[in-house]
Design an enzyme around this catalytic site. Sequence first.
Site, PDB file in Angstrom:
ATOM      1  CG  ASP A   1      -1.580  -5.710   2.190  1.00 25.40           C
ATOM      2  OD1 ASP A   1      -2.482  -4.975   2.867  1.00 25.40           O
ATOM      3  OD2 ASP A   1      -0.988  -5.161   1.216  1.00 25.40           O
TER       4      ASP A   1
ATOM      5  CG  ASP B   1      -4.429  -0.242  -0.013  1.00 28.61           C
ATOM      6  OD1 ASP B   1      -5.197  -0.627  -0.920  1.00 28.61           O
ATOM      7  OD2 ASP B   1      -4.449   0.271   0.886  1.00 28.61           O
TER       8      ASP B   1
END
Length: 320
Positions: free
Chosen positions: A9, A11
Amino acid sequence: MANKAVFLDRDNTLIEDPGYINTPEAVKLVPGVELALKSLTQAGYKLVVITNQSGVARGIITEEQLETIHAELRRQLAEGGAHLDAIFYCPVHPEGTVVEYAKESDLRKPRPGMLLKAAAQMDIDLAQSWMVGDSPRDVEAGQRAGCRTIRVRVPGPGHGPTTEDTDEDTQADLTVRNLVEAAKAILRNDSDGAADLAFAGAGTSAQAQATAAGAAPVPPLPAQAPDVVPAEADLEAREIQREILACLRQMTTPEDESAEEFSVPKLLGSVTQMLTILLVVVVIYRLFQHDTGPETTIWGVVALIGQLMALTFTAMHKNR
Ligand SMILES: [Mg+2]
């Protein structure tokens, strides 16, 4: 032979997330990310970013701006000697305000589309791969793709699941505090095999949990990777000790702390108190019998002294 990958991922996992980032200047790596990525690359993993970017559908950022942000991300990683093999992003969202992006997509996490697409394009064996992210939807996407999963739980406000995450109960194979810990868990699992997945989790965080279903042994760790791993071993061990101590302290509730224990003053206080009560009963009885003679007065005074002694003994017990 198919590749193995760590899907990442973006952020709150690779870069800090102050909200929607729409300029390269706002890109700030989470501390230690370069180290974690380097060690994973050395261990033979393809590193693939899998990120929802609904800011495009919401009109906050364009795909061109997104490319500049990702170029900056790659540049900062390169400074630390790390690199990404690919970045997959999903710009659409069903509630988007930009018409062409306002739709649902199988690519959008928690759906596994981006992972499946990456696997097809990059010849990735999903069963030998991991998904690492801070949200339940990252975990769900990884699980639906058939990967092992690691949840990065960043402490503090502004982190963790967003309003788009509905299933907070989604359980990852492991839970850690940052990408460095995630990389260590993956590398340790590589070197120790699936049987040690539980140990890898426990050594990573007190929150760690190992539900090793689906975990499979993978090839041994390359020689250079352990240089990264043991460097923080002592610190980690100390941290675990601190966490265990904190847990033990929490288990000792205030009620337990004030638990009554035997002491001589307490025994004397109790006996004196009982005798005092007996004397008070005698005095009251005599008063009911209209016996107000000096004897009753003496018993009353003795009862008063007894009460003072009982209080004194009790105070001595508490002040030990
Ligand atoms: Mg995230």
